[in-house]
Scaffold this motif. Sequence first.
Motif, PDB file in Angstrom:
ATOM      1  N   HIS A   1      -1.310  27.493   1.778  1.00  0.00           N
ATOM      2  CA  HIS A   1      -2.403  26.765   1.122  1.00  0.00           C
ATOM      3  C   HIS A   1      -1.770  26.112  -0.266  1.00  0.00           C
ATOM      4  O   HIS A   1      -2.300  24.785  -0.721  1.00  0.00           O
ATOM      5  CB  HIS A   1      -3.695  27.369   0.573  1.00  0.00           C
ATOM      6  N   ALA A   2      -1.382  26.784  -0.923  1.00  0.00           N
ATOM      7  CA  ALA A   2      -0.925  26.338  -2.374  1.00  0.00           C
ATOM      8  C   ALA A   2       0.255  25.196  -2.371  1.00  0.00           C
ATOM      9  O   ALA A   2      -0.014  24.262  -3.034  1.00  0.00           O
ATOM     10  CB  ALA A   2      -0.308  27.589  -2.971  1.00  0.00           C
TER      11      ALA A   2
ATOM     12  N   MET B   1       0.877  -1.186  -0.118  1.00  0.00           N
ATOM     13  CA  MET B   1       0.032  -0.141  -0.044  1.00  0.00           C
ATOM     14  C   MET B   1       1.013   1.241   0.134  1.00  0.00           C
ATOM     15  O   MET B   1       2.033   1.085   0.553  1.00  0.00           O
ATOM     16  CB  MET B   1      -0.966  -0.017   1.345  1.00  0.00           C
ATOM     17  N   LEU B   2       0.446   2.172  -0.907  1.00  0.00           N
ATOM     18  CA  LEU B   2       1.148   3.551  -0.712  1.00  0.00           C
ATOM     19  C   LEU B   2       0.284   4.538   0.240  1.00  0.00           C
ATOM     20  O   LEU B   2      -0.623   4.764   0.090  1.00  0.00           O
ATOM     21  CB  LEU B   2       1.368   4.070  -2.105  1.00  0.00           C
ATOM     22  N   ILE B   3       1.233   4.808   1.160  1.00  0.00           N
ATOM     23  CA  ILE B   3       0.590   5.799   2.226  1.00  0.00           C
ATOM     24  C   ILE B   3       1.338   7.335   2.123  1.00  0.00           C
ATOM     25  O   ILE B   3       2.461   7.387   2.142  1.00  0.00           O
ATOM     26  CB  ILE B   3       0.877   5.183   3.634  1.00  0.00           C
ATOM     27  N   GLY B   4       0.341   8.335   1.837  1.00  0.00           N
ATOM     28  CA  GLY B   4       0.957   9.513   1.524  1.00  0.00           C
ATOM     29  C   GLY B   4       0.923  10.317   2.765  1.00  0.00           C
ATOM     30  O   GLY B   4       0.051  10.085   3.692  1.00  0.00           O
ATOM     31  N   TYR B   5       1.869  11.150   2.973  1.00  0.00           N
ATOM     32  CA  TYR B   5       2.047  12.179   4.300  1.00  0.00           C
ATOM     33  C   TYR B   5       2.380  13.627   3.343  1.00  0.00           C
ATOM     34  O   TYR B   5       3.344  13.832   2.710  1.00  0.00           O
ATOM     35  CB  TYR B   5       3.224  11.786   4.903  1.00  0.00           C
ATOM     36  N   ALA B   6       1.628  14.621   3.688  1.00  0.00           N
ATOM     37  CA  ALA B   6       1.884  15.934   3.538  1.00  0.00           C
ATOM     38  C   ALA B   6       1.911  16.735   4.605  1.00  0.00           C
ATOM     39  O   ALA B   6       1.082  16.705   5.635  1.00  0.00           O
ATOM     40  CB  ALA B   6       0.714  16.322   2.495  1.00  0.00           C
ATOM     41  N   ARG B   7       2.641  17.746   4.516  1.00  0.00           N
ATOM     42  CA  ARG B   7       2.802  18.783   5.723  1.00  0.00           C
ATOM     43  C   ARG B   7       3.203  20.196   5.141  1.00  0.00           C
ATOM     44  O   ARG B   7       4.138  20.387   4.350  1.00  0.00           O
ATOM     45  CB  ARG B   7       3.939  18.312   6.681  1.00  0.00           C
ATOM     46  N   THR B   8       2.709  21.124   5.849  1.00  0.00           N
ATOM     47  CA  THR B   8       3.221  22.435   5.982  1.00  0.00           C
ATOM     48  C   THR B   8       3.365  22.964   7.243  1.00  0.00           C
ATOM     49  O   THR B   8       2.697  22.548   8.204  1.00  0.00           O
ATOM     50  CB  THR B   8       2.316  23.446   5.006  1.00  0.00           C
ATOM     51  N   SER B   9       4.197  24.147   7.580  1.00  0.00           N
ATOM     52  CA  SER B   9       4.343  24.613   8.761  1.00  0.00           C
ATOM     53  C   SER B   9       3.416  25.361   9.044  1.00  0.00           C
ATOM     54  O   SER B   9       3.219  25.328  10.426  1.00  0.00           O
ATOM     55  CB  SER B   9       5.734  25.411   8.498  1.00  0.00           C
ATOM     56  N   THR B  10       2.624  25.979   8.623  1.00  0.00           N
ATOM     57  CA  THR B  10       1.421  26.959   8.765  1.00  0.00           C
ATOM     58  C   THR B  10       0.142  26.946   8.047  1.00  0.00           C
ATOM     59  O   THR B  10       0.399  26.442   6.839  1.00  0.00           O
ATOM     60  CB  THR B  10       1.954  28.662   8.831  1.00  0.00           C
TER      61      THR B  10
ATOM     62  N   PHE C   1       0.634  23.333   0.322  1.00  0.00           N
ATOM     63  CA  PHE C   1      -0.012  21.857   0.804  1.00  0.00           C
ATOM     64  C   PHE C   1      -0.966  21.341  -0.317  1.00  0.00           C
ATOM     65  O   PHE C   1      -0.854  20.379  -0.647  1.00  0.00           O
ATOM     66  CB  PHE C   1      -0.954  22.655   2.033  1.00  0.00           C
ATOM     67  N   GLU C   2      -1.622  22.180  -1.120  1.00  0.00           N
ATOM     68  CA  GLU C   2      -2.475  21.329  -2.167  1.00  0.00           C
ATOM     69  C   GLU C   2      -1.564  20.821  -3.347  1.00  0.00           C
ATOM     70  O   GLU C   2      -1.918  19.511  -3.776  1.00  0.00           O
ATOM     71  CB  GLU C   2      -3.417  22.733  -2.794  1.00  0.00           C
ATOM     72  N   ALA C   3      -0.741  21.557  -3.556  1.00  0.00           N
ATOM     73  CA  ALA C   3       0.354  20.584  -4.381  1.00  0.00           C
ATOM     74  C   ALA C   3       0.883  19.496  -3.838  1.00  0.00           C
ATOM     75  O   ALA C   3       1.032  18.453  -4.797  1.00  0.00           O
ATOM     76  CB  ALA C   3       1.667  21.749  -4.865  1.00  0.00           C
ATOM     77  N   GLN C   4       1.106  19.451  -2.573  1.00  0.00           N
ATOM     78  CA  GLN C   4       1.687  18.170  -2.274  1.00  0.00           C
ATOM     79  C   GLN C   4       0.432  16.870  -2.429  1.00  0.00           C
ATOM     80  O   GLN C   4       0.797  15.882  -2.717  1.00  0.00           O
ATOM     81  CB  GLN C   4       2.041  18.179  -0.819  1.00  0.00           C
ATOM     82  N   LEU C   5      -0.449  17.276  -2.005  1.00  0.00           N
ATOM     83  CA  LEU C   5      -1.736  16.415  -2.014  1.00  0.00           C
ATOM     84  C   LEU C   5      -2.064  15.916  -3.387  1.00  0.00           C
ATOM     85  O   LEU C   5      -2.096  14.783  -3.693  1.00  0.00           O
ATOM     86  CB  LEU C   5      -3.099  17.039  -1.390  1.00  0.00           C
ATOM     87  N   VAL C   6      -1.766  16.801  -4.188  1.00  0.00           N
ATOM     88  CA  VAL C   6      -2.180  16.441  -5.876  1.00  0.00           C
ATOM     89  C   VAL C   6      -0.909  15.488  -6.329  1.00  0.00           C
ATOM     90  O   VAL C   6      -1.196  14.505  -6.909  1.00  0.00           O
ATOM     91  CB  VAL C   6      -1.979  17.757  -6.925  1.00  0.00           C
ATOM     92  N   GLU C   7       0.169  15.961  -5.956  1.00  0.00           N
ATOM     93  CA  GLU C   7       1.107  14.821  -6.464  1.00  0.00           C
ATOM     94  C   GLU C   7       1.183  13.554  -5.691  1.00  0.00           C
ATOM     95  O   GLU C   7       1.493  12.697  -6.581  1.00  0.00           O
ATOM     96  CB  GLU C   7       2.765  15.491  -5.730  1.00  0.00           C
ATOM     97  N   LEU C   8       1.011  13.555  -4.508  1.00  0.00           N
ATOM     98  CA  LEU C   8       0.548  12.061  -3.626  1.00  0.00           C
ATOM     99  C   LEU C   8      -0.493  11.546  -4.404  1.00  0.00           C
ATOM    100  O   LEU C   8      -0.352  10.241  -4.675  1.00  0.00           O
ATOM    101  CB  LEU C   8       0.264  12.360  -2.105  1.00  0.00           C
ATOM    102  N   LYS C   9      -1.564  11.937  -4.867  1.00  0.00           N
ATOM    103  CA  LYS C   9      -2.754  11.392  -5.328  1.00  0.00           C
ATOM    104  C   LYS C   9      -2.244  10.993  -6.773  1.00  0.00           C
ATOM    105  O   LYS C   9      -2.556   9.696  -6.960  1.00  0.00           O
ATOM    106  CB  LYS C   9      -3.859  12.112  -5.497  1.00  0.00           C
TER     107      LYS C   9
END
Length: 184
Positions: free
Chosen positions: A14-15, A1-10, A17-25
């Motif tokens: 938004h941009a 299984m591929l488990i994604g993890y995304a994080r921003t400091s604050t 954070f969203e970019a990380q989620l798109v890449e992971l998906k």
Amino acid sequence: MLIGYARTSTTDQHAGFEAQLVELKAYGCERMYQEQVSAVASRQELERAIDMLREGDKLVVAKLDRLARNVMHMGELLQQIEAKGAGLVILSLGSETVDTSTATGKLILNMMVSVAQFEREMMKERQVEGIKRAQAEGKYKGRVPKAMNQADKVKALVAAGVDRVKIQEQLGMSKASYYRCLKV
């Protein structure tokens, strides 16, 4: 299984954070863990993601700096991941994806973490030098203490008979700041 993890400091990043989620998906992560906390804070979602890993799984992050603070921290995380029989995939290391389930991937990761830590330390050194130079030129005064701007409010509330703890809660300040305000 591929488990994604995304994080921003604050929460205002938004941009990124969203970019990380798109890449992971796009990479095919079946489960996602995400949080918006400082790298030095307790990262509950990262812990949950690592706990979820099973033999043959991979923890996937978009960028190296979203995962580890320094070489030692990366080593600790990698030990936890490998102890579960899982691997780590970093999507954006230059133009390549690094997968630590291979010997080459581990080598590249170790070199990149070392370079990233070196860059961070160099940046801190330049920042300190810049602050010293600005102070010498009289251009740098430091940050403005937020609590001291509320000294009049603190004194007024004390005069009105409000309890110290209530004042601290109401104004969002520490005990030390409360007493500093009283001295002004």
